[in-house]
Design a protein around this motif. Sequence first.
Motif, PDB file in Angstrom:
ATOM      1  N   SER A  61       0.557  -1.159   0.179  1.00  0.00           N
ATOM      2  CA  SER A  61       0.008  -0.073  -0.117  1.00  0.00           C
ATOM      3  C   SER A  61       0.839   1.384  -0.061  1.00  0.00           C
ATOM      4  O   SER A  61       0.637   2.336  -0.739  1.00  0.00           O
ATOM      5  CB  SER A  61      -0.792  -0.002   1.240  1.00  0.00           C
ATOM      6  OG  SER A  61      -1.679  -1.200   1.134  1.00  0.00           O
ATOM      7  N   GLN A 110      -7.251   0.506  -0.051  1.00  0.00           N
ATOM      8  CA  GLN A 110      -7.594  -0.431   0.710  1.00  0.00           C
ATOM      9  C   GLN A 110      -8.332   0.131   2.044  1.00  0.00           C
ATOM     10  O   GLN A 110      -9.576  -0.624   2.079  1.00  0.00           O
ATOM     11  CB  GLN A 110      -6.100  -1.213   1.442  1.00  0.00           C
ATOM     12  CG  GLN A 110      -6.518  -2.144   2.376  1.00  0.00           C
ATOM     13  CD  GLN A 110      -5.010  -2.612   2.777  1.00  0.00           C
ATOM     14  OE1 GLN A 110      -3.937  -2.149   2.840  1.00  0.00           O
ATOM     15  NE2 GLN A 110      -5.012  -3.945   3.306  1.00  0.00           N
ATOM     16  N   ASP A 160      -6.067  -1.898  -4.838  1.00  0.00           N
ATOM     17  CA  ASP A 160      -5.488  -2.239  -3.369  1.00  0.00           C
ATOM     18  C   ASP A 160      -6.592  -3.118  -2.634  1.00  0.00           C
ATOM     19  O   ASP A 160      -7.372  -2.875  -1.706  1.00  0.00           O
ATOM     20  CB  ASP A 160      -4.897  -1.138  -2.397  1.00  0.00           C
ATOM     21  CG  ASP A 160      -4.095  -1.476  -1.457  1.00  0.00           C
ATOM     22  OD1 ASP A 160      -4.022  -2.793  -1.171  1.00  0.00           O
ATOM     23  OD2 ASP A 160      -3.281  -0.692  -0.841  1.00  0.00           O
ATOM     24  N   GLU A 161      -6.392  -4.370  -2.685  1.00  0.00           N
ATOM     25  CA  GLU A 161      -7.123  -5.312  -1.892  1.00  0.00           C
ATOM     26  C   GLU A 161      -8.815  -5.352  -2.272  1.00  0.00           C
ATOM     27  O   GLU A 161      -9.324  -4.913  -1.476  1.00  0.00           O
ATOM     28  CB  GLU A 161      -7.018  -5.421  -0.418  1.00  0.00           C
ATOM     29  CG  GLU A 161      -5.488  -6.066  -0.481  1.00  0.00           C
ATOM     30  CD  GLU A 161      -5.414  -6.363   1.014  1.00  0.00           C
ATOM     31  OE1 GLU A 161      -6.397  -6.821   1.893  1.00  0.00           O
ATOM     32  OE2 GLU A 161      -3.996  -6.359   1.594  1.00  0.00           O
ATOM     33  N   GLY A 214      -2.800  -2.633   6.410  1.00  0.00           N
ATOM     34  CA  GLY A 214      -4.347  -3.066   6.857  1.00  0.00           C
ATOM     35  C   GLY A 214      -4.410  -4.128   7.473  1.00  0.00           C
ATOM     36  O   GLY A 214      -5.046  -4.411   8.326  1.00  0.00           O
TER      37      GLY A 214
HETATM   38 MG   LIG Z   1      -1.974  -2.710   2.302  1.00  0.00          MG
END
Ligand SMILES: [Mg+2]
Lengths: 328, 500
Positions: free
Chosen positions: B41, B83, B163-164, B398
Amino acid sequence: MPHDTTLNSPEKARKSGGLNIAQVLHSPLVLPLAGLIVVSILMGLASENFFSVSNIMNVLRQVSINGILAVGMTFVILTGGIDLSVGAVMALSGTICAGLVVNMGLPGAVGLAGGMLVGVVFGLFNGALVAWGRMPAIIVTLATMGVARGLGLIYSGGYPISGLPPWMSWFGIGRIGIVPVPVILMFVIYVIAWVLLQRTPFGRHVYSIGGNETAARLSGVKTQWIKLAIYTISGLTSALAAVILTGRLMSGQPNAGVGFELDAIAAVVLGGTAIAGGRGLIFGTLIGAVLLGILNNGLNLMGINPYLQDVIKGFIILLAIYIGREWR
Amino acid sequence: MLEMKNIKKSFGKVEVLRGVDLEVRAGEVHALLGENGAGKSTLMKVLCGIISASAGTIRIDGEECAFANYDAAIAAGVGIVFQEFSLIPYLSAVENMFLARELRNRFGLLDRRAMRKRAQEILQQLDVDVPLNAPVSRLSVAEQQFVEIAKALSLDARILVLDEPTATLTPTEVERLFKVIRELRRKGVAIVFISHHLEEIFQICDRITVLRDGDYIGTCDVADVNNDTLVEMMVGRRIEQSFPPKLEILAETDIVLDVEAVQLKRGGPVSSFALRRGEIIGFAGLVGSGRSETAMALLGAFPGATCRMKLEGKDVKFTEPADALAAGIGLLPESRKEQGLITSFSILRNISINNYGKYRKNHWFIDLKKELACTQKAMRQVSVKATGPNDRLDTLSGGNQQKVVVARWINHDMKILIFDEPTRGIDVGAKAEIYQLMRELTKQGCSIIMISSELPEVLGMSDRVCVFRGGGIVATVEGEDITSEKIMTHATTGRQDHAA
Ligand SMILES: [Mg+2]
Ligand SMILES: Nc1ncnc2c1ncn2[C@@H]1O[C@H](COP(=O)(O)OP(=O)(O)OP(=O)(O)O)[C@@H](O)[C@H]1O
């Protein structure tokens, strides 16, 4: 071992748990303290009387009422709330106390208890409306501010109630050694507040509500009861401030304390507490209150026009908050 | 198209990126992999100008650029799906999507119709039905995820970072998202895709770059690796990704929680289920099927819902999660940022928040030493990567934030734990540890309700699975019947019997 990058070994923790320079510098107390020192030095330069023991005691005595109101205000602001009723509740509490003693001939102790009860009842009322009524604190306490002020005026007919037993002046102007009683009272209240906030689960819960109320509630914090408690604490500190006020004036003054809520809020914010809640230290508030008191005292000693004093104070508060903005 | 070279970044003394390279071509989906806290990230935030690198160069189409802020990056054609979402809770989906990029009409006023239309188009592409006018705080996490994705898509970026994006989506929705990604790839967009679900990498990605602890490990074609080699690149060792064996739950084991009727809103479907001691029940279903809402309703935290249930044979009714906690039921909520964590507080305070019962001194006070010790133990159990328990939550990655939410519950003597997406954003290694912990908890007599969008997790962990559709339970499967086909048919059509 999996995750050998996990750095929470005991030494590390001790390091981050103990004191180190970086952490001291990041303490939210640093800035208020620096402000206090700077202002004190300036005042000391401007007037040679400033650093005399008697003047310092005098300043602290003047600070005590606002200082005590600001304790309750700190609890409230830490949860992200606000209590505008403190000044009015203080006046009502003092008026009722004097009324019970003077008009009804009850003993002084009963009068004091009655005053306390007024503060607690108003606090409970505010808290219940905010917590269970889900009403915004600023509106609720604005309304109860009017109610408290009005009740005091109705009860007293708008006139001060005097004729209290002489021993009650001890709370306002008494001394133990060289230290004024109200100052001692104030420090005791601050220490109790510090213990509550820093050493009990209750205190942590207060902070957590200001940090993220939803998260606090979902993890099992009794958010409503905590709110009830903090507004009650604020009512109680208003009543304690009333004891000092009444002792100093030797009468119940229904018109006292107008605008005191703003001074209390200023002390809390100058002390580094975030107005949105969740962050702040009780001794920061003490520093903020003393800072305000020094400003008042110093500007007086310098003989500055009182109207101009308000303007200067206003700008100093703005400046302080501007500097504090990026600090954290 | 995009070339990042030798990127370095430190926060204070902590170096989180130590010379990372990333090269993404036009029309490719490039996976960025690494454990929690590896720096994925952070690298993407550097790309988008949200934080500035300490060293390194970024080139787009051969031209060197360093964006001062996200706006500048957007202007250059870079878009990101964050994220941790970037949505304003009280604004609607449409308002959020066009925030600071509002469309205007001839008079310079907001062109609400055009914005709405554009929003609808984008969400239609994604084939999801998200309420457009409700404040996003009322949407489920997955719906918010789609709004966040739509927001990035509305930028028409040439370089798109995800991001995810799939952390809370169920397979069906992931497939829809992939359709859009493939479409973008065909149009020549360069896409960076971050995920901890390795099977997704094989489905959609062309090339892979792996980071480990801020170091650049390497870049390769998807075709050249398999699951095991990938994990080894990420973690530096092999991992047996397996679920701990299920316990034998006998039919006569006593029932801890008997939910006789739970209804989310008047007129909605009524569900019932029973939870046995030491059992893990999985809640499966699509986004919006009412899983999280049902969990909240059990705790009395979902307004408008009615619930009748027996806890250990006694009728109970909760109006506040605190009541439920006192009765022995805890919730790990779906959205860590909004519902789980106080991100401006330290790890310690976040884990302690409901653990004070364990470290009292003289009844009223906190035993600070014990608190620290317990916190450190919990942090080790879920392997939180941080410099210490006093780190602020918002300096954690995260996945590590998610571990903190889990850590809060593991040392409680709870009768029932409701885990809503417990492994959201957690890497493969740490996931296995959390599964192990969950089994340990059930061995100690705790029962778990696990809501998960990740099918393998549901299959691997649940003793029984309640499948949700349209706000209620439509089927409960157990034993041999716990298969992805059965669950998916129940979740989507419910006409499994006819189909079979
Ligand atoms: Mg991350
Ligand atoms: N503002 C910050 N201050 C200090 N450290 C930070 C900050 N932001 C991130 N970090 C640290 O940088 C490291 C990398 O974080 P990053 O968010 O990039 O990880 P990630 O690869 O995205 O992990 P995840 O899979 O969990 O999302 C972490 O160890 C984190 O603690």
